[in-house]
Design a protein around this motif. Structure first.
Motif, PDB file in Angstrom:
ATOM      1  N   GLU B 119      79.533  25.812  39.484  1.00 49.75           N
ATOM      2  CA  GLU B 119      79.025  24.667  38.736  1.00 49.75           C
ATOM      3  C   GLU B 119      80.070  23.505  38.928  1.00 49.75           C
ATOM      4  O   GLU B 119      79.649  22.184  39.218  1.00 49.75           O
ATOM      5  N   THR B 240      65.573  25.697  36.717  1.00 52.46           N
ATOM      6  CA  THR B 240      65.729  27.021  36.907  1.00 52.46           C
ATOM      7  C   THR B 240      66.617  27.154  38.357  1.00 52.46           C
ATOM      8  O   THR B 240      66.809  26.271  38.809  1.00 52.46           O
ATOM      9  N   SER B 241      67.285  28.489  38.544  1.00 53.27           N
ATOM     10  CA  SER B 241      68.065  28.470  39.811  1.00 53.27           C
ATOM     11  C   SER B 241      67.367  28.669  41.111  1.00 53.27           C
ATOM     12  O   SER B 241      67.935  28.586  41.958  1.00 53.27           O
ATOM     13  N   ARG B 242      66.017  28.604  41.022  1.00 53.82           N
ATOM     14  CA  ARG B 242      65.231  28.651  42.362  1.00 53.82           C
ATOM     15  C   ARG B 242      64.281  27.483  42.664  1.00 53.82           C
ATOM     16  O   ARG B 242      63.436  27.370  43.516  1.00 53.82           O
ATOM     17  N   GLU B 450      72.580  32.654  44.976  1.00 55.10           N
ATOM     18  CA  GLU B 450      71.487  32.788  43.960  1.00 55.10           C
ATOM     19  C   GLU B 450      71.052  31.567  43.200  1.00 55.10           C
ATOM     20  O   GLU B 450      70.149  31.786  42.488  1.00 55.10           O
ATOM     21  N   ASN B 451      71.724  30.476  43.602  1.00 53.27           N
ATOM     22  CA  ASN B 451      71.178  29.253  43.115  1.00 53.27           C
ATOM     23  C   ASN B 451      70.813  27.989  44.037  1.00 53.27           C
ATOM     24  O   ASN B 451      71.679  27.756  45.006  1.00 53.27           O
ATOM     25  N   ARG B 453      70.752  25.404  44.137  1.00 56.65           N
ATOM     26  CA  ARG B 453      71.565  24.054  44.301  1.00 56.65           C
ATOM     27  C   ARG B 453      72.930  24.174  45.117  1.00 56.65           C
ATOM     28  O   ARG B 453      73.701  23.443  45.671  1.00 56.65           O
TER      29      ARG B 453
END
Lengths: 467, 467
Positions: B119, B240-242, B450-451, B453
């Motif tokens: 992050e 969301t992470s996706r 997993e993200n 971003r």
């Protein structure tokens, strides 16, 4: 069971075995259908090559009557025997044993046999790829695009997807489109009645990018060699044959390299692209050379084999002044070179592709590296015969103090907006250089097509956004 | 004269000649600087590989004192002798003879030696590519993107740039961004006070594309095999992470092929991409396997070697019902499969990548080909272990009468908007099929990140549009 399909490009090159019979199945669209007294001839094309396959349908084939009435544009699956062709201009033809009519073309099909003007065909952008010219254009476009990735991949450049939506509206490269989810006529407003951009999707005004360069620089200063290849946008209301509102740009960026290296990369790149067109798209280029732009192949071959010249802007101005040629626009140190000047330099004065380097700083972008003379920047434009400027690039100003003084003296630049960009100069800055190339300009150069609308699948220009 | 630069990837693999001395020059950024009693160690990385080169600087080198005070992130040019390393874990090291400090890093450099959270690093998107994790992510991303073009190029697919700006807002694939040059809040209005869209740049409302498929279909019905690879957009306010608001999609389209062929292409494609990651990015993947997602390499290898299963949606529902497993969302014929169902199918029931085909027509898009059962369409989703759906595709409805009846019965579809699309069915229609793949999902799958971003250079998500 159906025999597998053979693409027409392969069929046209297939070796016919000594015992004579090569059975195969092709699928494609009828370019022409012509019924003779004894047989029907169908010119079948599936897009895999410029050339179509001549299909000869004898009357004993099932549904022969229906086949004789087939219309241009119909989709067919044909089984038959590939044989040496007795006709002139084709090595092989397919003697049909079975013709399946997969999809008829309504007789209103707009692409009838006669030649159509490009303007008319722009209104048929969803169909025009089925014509000789546009099939060739988009095969060449694809070959070049794939070659771009091969060129940079082989040299260890990483492909970076820089963002399309951006909050930076201050690069000065051109007018920008706004991207918003606010209702245009009735947006939320703040206490003072102004549009409340905080309620827009990104909580601020956002735009379509005009260049990925600044983002690309940050990645080069970590991965060393990168390139972008993606869409860029200009909201300029200019209706010319060379401007589109949406086009694709190629922007390599190399850390640890200077303007000389940048010119070398650009030269290698252009030569590699033209070789791709000449070698991998020979049939399509032969068509362009014959029908669109006589002398194309000779011109491209010469460029692909030339040693590109390099002169300074100052030398270019002197050469233009000495030439005695009278131009529409005057030549004067400190002013931009016009297309007529650029073409005269590369076509007449030097007779080969020419890099002009070291432009006056006043006419170039803020990020270009200041030369020691205090007057010029380490910029380069590559000029090529027939179109003039093909590529523009520069070494970037890597010195923090110099950039800060540029920011301090330019009211259009704010340190806050570019703080992240300046970070790359604060933390391990290094010399770096890159260039930008409008991909459509390259496609136009390689095909001889003269209107940018004719090298983009579905072009976007002022007041035109169809399909 | 300076010796030419060697990229660190090459230096790390260089053979040291029998007589011992290999002099070279490297340039990069200091990942760590550590001064011992006798010498200073610099770990130098230029992005060309995951591994850094250990530079050993003896005190007799010029400016040794300054070198000992170098900060992390500084840009250096180092000349020296590549020698076998006595240290563990590295084959070679560079014994420096000359160290040039090209660009110091201000001590406020955000990427100090300690590990940073993802992050935090998202706020340093302009610098994070200089870390182990993000250097690896963007090398893999680039390798996969280049491999996409190789895969399709080798198979005779043409790369088509479908438009980004579109006037069609009715495809139903998701919320769209508006693209405009009208002043938000104060647009010109017509006689009735409504926003006068005719004065917008394209003389009508325009949006950012959600898919290039329909445009791509028109080109496949002329060139046979095409693909798109470009940015697409969703204006959905989902954090969301996706999900990202801007991401890259790959959409191949093949004329003369059906759903079975489509599944085969998707299987070949996924396997080729995972082989690229495993073979061409072995060092980066070893890092991900160790630090990000244990078991990654084994999982990818299994998928790359598996025979993908194929079951119908109806069979999938039966298998889920029979499994006795209790799910959060109920399983019911006619409803979408949820991620938990999809993962259970591919991970537990079949234990390998699985195509689910023939979905109820009510839950799929209008353009998917109606099956003869009157209830399902020729759609496919590819499910893979760990993430569920990776690819979605279909055979397209090529029959004009069927499409027209679909349009007649769906109030959201207007024949006027899609007239050009229907033209392809009027004029030589042919069976065709294709699929869509969110490129970022592939990068996440190949890296274990997993993200979303963290696999996009400069991600755009609701309320976030930085850099």
């Amino acid at each position: 069971m159906q025999s597998p399909r053979t693409k027409i490009a392969q069929a046209l090159q297939a070796e016919i075995p000594a015992d004579g019979a090569l059975n195969l199945r092709v699928k494609g669209w009828a370019r022409t259908v012509r019924s003779g007294k004894k047989v029907t001839f169908i010119s079948l094309n599936d897009g895999s090559s410029f050339g179509s396959l001549q299909v000869v349908v004898p009357p004993e084939v099932d549904d022969y009557e229906a086949i004789t009435h087939l219309t241009t544009g119909s989709a067919l699956s044909v089984e038959g025997e590939l044989i040496e062709s007795p006709a002139k201009g084709q090595r092989v033809e397919l003697k049909a044993t079975k013709v399946e009519i997969v999809g008829k073309a309504d007789p209103s099909y707009p692409l009838q046999k006669k030649r159509h003007g490009f303007e008319f065909l722009r209104e048929q952008a969803h169909l025009r790829v089925r014509t000789n010219t546009f099939g060739a254009v988009f095969r060449v476009r694809s070959a070049l695009a794939q070659s771009v990735h091969r060129f940079f991949g082989e040299r260890g450049f990483y492909y970076i997807h820089t963002p399309i939506i951006t909050a930076s509206d201050t690069e000065g490269a051109g007018e920008m489109f706004r991207v918003t989810t606010l209702p245009v006529g009735d947006p939320p407003r703040d206490d003072e009645g102004a549009v409340d951009d905080k309620q827009d999707f990104f909580a601020k005004p956002t735009f379509l990018t005009v260049s990925g360069q600044l983002n690309g620089e940050t990645f080069a200063l970590g991965l060393s060699d990168i390139y972008t290849f993606g869409p860029t946008f200009r909201a300029e209301n200019s209706n010319t044959s060379r401007h589109a509102s949406e086009f694709w740009m190629i922007e390599p960026e190399m850390a640890w390299h200077d303007l000389d290296d940048d010119c070398q990369l650009a030269e290698d790149f252009v030569k590699a692209m033209l070789k791709t067109a000449l070698e991998d798209c020979a049939e399509d280029l032969a068509f362009f050379d014959k029908r669109i732009d006589k002398g194309l192949i000779e011109r491209l071959t010469k460029v692909a084999e030339a040693d590109f010249a390099r002169i300074t802007y100052t030398e270019a101005v002197e050469l233009l002044e000495k030439s005695g040629k009278s131009f529409e626009f005057p030549v004067e140190w400190g002013k931009n070179l016009q297309a007529e000047h650029e073409r005269y330099i590369t076509e007449e004065i030097l007779g080969r592709p020419t890099f002009v380097v070291d432009y006056p700083k006043e006419i170039k972008a803020f990020y270009m590296r200041r030369n020691d003379d205090g007057k010029t920047v380490a910029a380069m434009d590559l000029l090529v015969p027939k179109i003039g400027e093909l590529i523009g690039g520069s070494q970037r100003e890597e010195r923090l103090d110099v950039l800060e003084s540029i920011f301090a003296s330019d009211p259009h630049l704010s340190v806050e907006d570019y703080d992240w960009y300046l970070d790359t100069r604060r933390f391990g800055t290094a010399p770096h250089a890159g260039f930008g190339l409008g991909f459509e300009r390259l496609v136009m150069y390689a095909t001889g097509m003269e209107n940018i609308r004719d090298v983009i699948p579905f072009p976007r220009t002022p007041r035109t956004c169809e399909f």
